[in-house]
Design a protein around this motif. Structure first.
Motif, PDB file in Angstrom:
ATOM      1  N   LEU A   7       0.840  -1.192   0.000  1.00 59.93           N
ATOM      2  CA  LEU A   7       0.000   0.000   0.000  1.00 59.93           C
ATOM      3  C   LEU A   7       0.877   1.245   0.000  1.00 59.93           C
ATOM      4  O   LEU A   7       2.023   1.222   0.435  1.00 59.93           O
ATOM      5  N   GLU A   8       0.333   2.355  -0.474  1.00 59.36           N
ATOM      6  CA  GLU A   8       1.099   3.585  -0.611  1.00 59.36           C
ATOM      7  C   GLU A   8       0.547   4.652   0.327  1.00 59.36           C
ATOM      8  O   GLU A   8      -0.660   4.927   0.321  1.00 59.36           O
ATOM      9  N   ARG A   9       1.425   5.300   1.129  1.00 54.09           N
ATOM     10  CA  ARG A   9       0.994   6.390   2.008  1.00 54.09           C
ATOM     11  C   ARG A   9       0.978   7.685   1.199  1.00 54.09           C
ATOM     12  O   ARG A   9       1.940   8.450   1.196  1.00 54.09           O
ATOM     13  N   ARG A  10      -0.141   7.966   0.548  1.00 53.13           N
ATOM     14  CA  ARG A  10      -0.250   9.103  -0.350  1.00 53.13           C
ATOM     15  C   ARG A  10      -1.361  10.072   0.050  1.00 53.13           C
ATOM     16  O   ARG A  10      -1.565  11.076  -0.624  1.00 53.13           O
ATOM     17  N   LEU A  11      -2.115   9.785   1.112  1.00 55.62           N
ATOM     18  CA  LEU A  11      -3.226  10.650   1.510  1.00 55.62           C
ATOM     19  C   LEU A  11      -2.787  11.542   2.663  1.00 55.62           C
ATOM     20  O   LEU A  11      -2.363  11.065   3.713  1.00 55.62           O
ATOM     21  N   GLY A  12      -2.906  12.869   2.482  1.00 54.59           N
ATOM     22  CA  GLY A  12      -2.564  13.820   3.530  1.00 54.59           C
ATOM     23  C   GLY A  12      -3.777  14.214   4.349  1.00 54.59           C
ATOM     24  O   GLY A  12      -4.861  13.640   4.218  1.00 54.59           O
ATOM     25  N   LEU A  13      -3.617  15.239   5.216  1.00 57.30           N
ATOM     26  CA  LEU A  13      -4.712  15.678   6.082  1.00 57.30           C
ATOM     27  C   LEU A  13      -5.904  16.173   5.274  1.00 57.30           C
ATOM     28  O   LEU A  13      -7.060  15.885   5.607  1.00 57.30           O
ATOM     29  N   PRO A  28      -1.743   2.632  12.749  1.00 56.89           N
ATOM     30  CA  PRO A  28      -2.271   3.108  11.463  1.00 56.89           C
ATOM     31  C   PRO A  28      -2.053   2.103  10.341  1.00 56.89           C
ATOM     32  O   PRO A  28      -1.093   2.182   9.587  1.00 56.89           O
ATOM     33  N   GLN A  29      -2.946   1.149  10.240  1.00 58.51           N
ATOM     34  CA  GLN A  29      -2.835   0.106   9.230  1.00 58.51           C
ATOM     35  C   GLN A  29      -4.150  -0.063   8.481  1.00 58.51           C
ATOM     36  O   GLN A  29      -5.203   0.365   8.949  1.00 58.51           O
ATOM     37  N   ALA A  30      -4.073  -0.684   7.328  1.00 60.55           N
ATOM     38  CA  ALA A  30      -5.292  -1.012   6.594  1.00 60.55           C
ATOM     39  C   ALA A  30      -6.160  -1.918   7.446  1.00 60.55           C
ATOM     40  O   ALA A  30      -5.679  -2.844   8.078  1.00 60.55           O
ATOM     41  N   GLY A  31      -7.443  -1.631   7.480  1.00 58.03           N
ATOM     42  CA  GLY A  31      -8.363  -2.468   8.240  1.00 58.03           C
ATOM     43  C   GLY A  31      -8.870  -1.820   9.499  1.00 58.03           C
ATOM     44  O   GLY A  31      -9.932  -2.174   9.996  1.00 58.03           O
ATOM     45  N   GLY A  32      -8.130  -0.868  10.082  1.00 60.82           N
ATOM     46  CA  GLY A  32      -8.607  -0.129  11.237  1.00 60.82           C
ATOM     47  C   GLY A  32      -9.035  -1.002  12.393  1.00 60.82           C
ATOM     48  O   GLY A  32      -8.206  -1.584  13.104  1.00 60.82           O
ATOM     49  N   THR A  33     -10.333  -1.124  12.609  1.00 53.07           N
ATOM     50  CA  THR A  33     -10.880  -1.864  13.740  1.00 53.07           C
ATOM     51  C   THR A  33     -10.369  -3.301  13.797  1.00 53.07           C
ATOM     52  O   THR A  33     -10.159  -3.843  14.887  1.00 53.07           O
ATOM     53  N   TYR A  34     -10.161  -3.922  12.648  1.00 56.57           N
ATOM     54  CA  TYR A  34      -9.654  -5.296  12.646  1.00 56.57           C
ATOM     55  C   TYR A  34      -8.357  -5.373  13.432  1.00 56.57           C
ATOM     56  O   TYR A  34      -8.175  -6.248  14.285  1.00 56.57           O
ATOM     57  N   GLY A  56      -5.632   3.522   7.250  1.00 58.96           N
ATOM     58  CA  GLY A  56      -4.452   3.907   8.010  1.00 58.96           C
ATOM     59  C   GLY A  56      -3.149   3.610   7.303  1.00 58.96           C
ATOM     60  O   GLY A  56      -2.163   4.338   7.456  1.00 58.96           O
ATOM     61  N   GLY A  57      -3.088   2.548   6.507  1.00 54.10           N
ATOM     62  CA  GLY A  57      -1.872   2.187   5.790  1.00 54.10           C
ATOM     63  C   GLY A  57      -1.600   3.062   4.589  1.00 54.10           C
ATOM     64  O   GLY A  57      -0.578   2.892   3.919  1.00 54.10           O
ATOM     65  N   GLU A  58      -2.510   4.014   4.304  1.00 57.20           N
ATOM     66  CA  GLU A  58      -2.348   4.885   3.139  1.00 57.20           C
ATOM     67  C   GLU A  58      -2.378   6.367   3.512  1.00 57.20           C
ATOM     68  O   GLU A  58      -2.497   7.232   2.651  1.00 57.20           O
TER      69      GLU A  58
END
Length: 479
Positions: free
Chosen positions: A21-27, A85-91, A237-239
């Motif tokens: 995954l790519e961390r490309r999303l800012g605030l 901060p990972q993909a899936g959040g609640t998981y 979170g992973g992005e």
């Protein structure tokens, strides 16, 4: 007494590289994605339901109460989201909070299991609301409405079938339309605001009897539904770039901004449309604009509301398509959902599956059934589970290394638990389906665990799973 281990933030870069995954999303993109999911079709189709449940302009209290509950829960999401901060959040949150090797496997599995019901229900509620509101422009037969709601889901899946950087730009464009729509209703209402009309309280409007609180509970089922989405960036979170800062900021900026807009919009509606008329309207925003600017302007407003509904489905499907992906990557769900698109780097199997189920729900359910089902399916495992989880993590690991710490701990988490439990009861008969779905999930978990010789059926050995072990952002010493 064993020492408390801190959260290992250094694992972020390793996890990003491993997952692809790519961390490309800012605030900016994070707030936009949150806000477009929060607003959605909700406030435009449930305003009348809230007024009817409360029996007058005191319906504003239900919107305030919904904002307070969202803010309290926001502290839970902010602390967990910044730490993991990972993909899936609640998981990921449930897995780590309840212990990755045992109860955490059950809780995280249940969340992923429920995602295949409540995510399609959430998407369906927005698409059904889209078709219902489109009836202002042209009356639709039952089958025409179903075709329109189903077609919207298909269109959004096609739109989401691309890289995350492109989606971030699309989200900002959709967000502009969302805010513009709400501001137009607010501006039109305030310019022609009649205080006597807005605050025409019926006798006994504030008589705090059990009937009054029952009405508040019924109204909050709709207002909380309209506030949900402030946590969407945790699922991505992973992005998210600089997630330790941007996730908490994105959550609270979204809640504050939407609460202000909701209260202004609902007050504006009551100041233009008599509440006895508004409570029975399915197109209340368009009705306000029609009274102020005429029918042509109201038609344009209806088109903007449809834009908002489209935007919310876009954000919701984007965020929750990462949940089965994260569970499969962790070795706690079907492996096929861990696949990323070979060139666009997004979990396409998960997106297509959730989109397909959402299509089926959107052509088979009513809006009221979908809304009640969403709350009944999610409150116990996800929202109450997370509030309990943040307390468990604090007890085991303390606060060392936490990027964001909840204010006045543990008060927000405790109040959140009581609030969600009370709201779960207010879902009425639908709550039995929520309980039944959890029971089926536990059964599915046990059947799968037995076939794979995993906890609670594994042989005496280290119970922490090997698969996905690098996906954890807490130290490997265990909880």
């Amino acid at each position: 007494m064993p020492s408390k281990q801190k959260f290992d933030q250094s694992a972020l870069k390793t996890e990003d590289h491993a997952n692809g995954l790519e961390r490309r999303l800012g605030l900016k993109e994070a707030v936009a994605l949150n806000m477009i999911e929060i607003v959605g079709i909700g406030p435009f189709v449930v305003s009348g339901l809230v007024i009817k449940a409360m029996g007058g302009p005191q319906a504003l209290l239900a919107w305030i109460a919904g904002a307070v509950l969202a803010a309290l829960d926001g502290f839970v999401w902010a602390e967990l989201g910044a730490a993991m901060p990972q993909a899936g959040g609640t998981y990921v949150f449930l897995r780590e909070a309840f212990g990755p090797g045992r109860w955490g496997r059950l809780m995280s599995f249940l969340f992923a299991w429920q995602a295949f019901v409540y995510v399609p229900l959430s998407v369906a509620s927005a698409s059904i609301g889209f078709a219902r509101y489109a009836g202002y422009l042209h009356p639709l037969t039952t089958w025409q409405a179903k075709a329109l709601s189903g077609g919207l889901v298909v269109f959004l899946v096609i739109l989401l079938y691309r890289r995350i950087t492109t989606l971030g730009k699309i989200s900002v464009l959709l967000w502009i339309g969302v805010v513009a729509t709400m501001l137009w209703v607010i501006w039109g209402g305030l310019r022609h605001f009649d205080a006597k009309l807005a605050f025409d309280f019926p006798p006994g409007a504030f008589h705090l009897s059990w009937i009054w609180f029952a009405g508040l509970g019924s109204a909050m089922v709709s207002t909380v539904y309209s506030y949900w989405g402030y946590y969407n960036i945790c699922l991505l979170g992973g992005e998210i770039r600089e997630p330790q800062k941007n996730i908490p900021r994105g959550i609270f900026l979204s809640i504050l901004g939407i609460a202000v807009l909701y209260l202004l919009m609902q007050t504006s509606i009551l100041g233009v449309v008599p509440w006895r008329e508004a409570q029975n309207s399915k197109f209340v925003a368009s009705l306000v604009i029609e009274k102020v600017y005429g029918h042509t302007a109201a038609q344009f407003m209806t088109g903007m509301v449809l834009w908002v509904a489209l935007a919310s489905v876009f954000s919701l499907l984007l965020g929750y398509s990462r949940v089965p992906y994260s569970a499969a990557l962790d070795g706690n769900f079907f492996p096929v959902f861990a696949k990323l698109h070979p060139t666009k780097n997004f979990p396409y199997i998960s997106l297509l599956t959730l989109g397909g189920l959402a299509f089926l729900f959107s052509i088979s359910l009513s809006l009221e059934t979908a809304i009640a089902g969403i709350l009944a399916m999610r409150l116990l495992v996800q929202f109450i589970g997370q509030a309990v989880g943040v307390i468990l993590l604090r007890r085991r690991r303390g606060t060392q290394g936490l990027p964001f710490k909840m204010w006045f701990y543990p008060l927000p988490a405790v109040l959140t638990m009581f609030g969600w439990a009370w709201l779960f009861w207010q879902t009425g008969a639908t709550r039995k389906w929520g309980l039944a779905e959890i029971a089926l999930g536990v059964l599915a978990f046990l059947v799968r665990a037995r076939s794979m010789r995993q906890w609670p059926f594994e042989e005496k050995s280290d119970s922490r799973p090997v698969a996905g072990g690098g996906d954890s952002l807490v130290s490997s010493e265990g909880l």
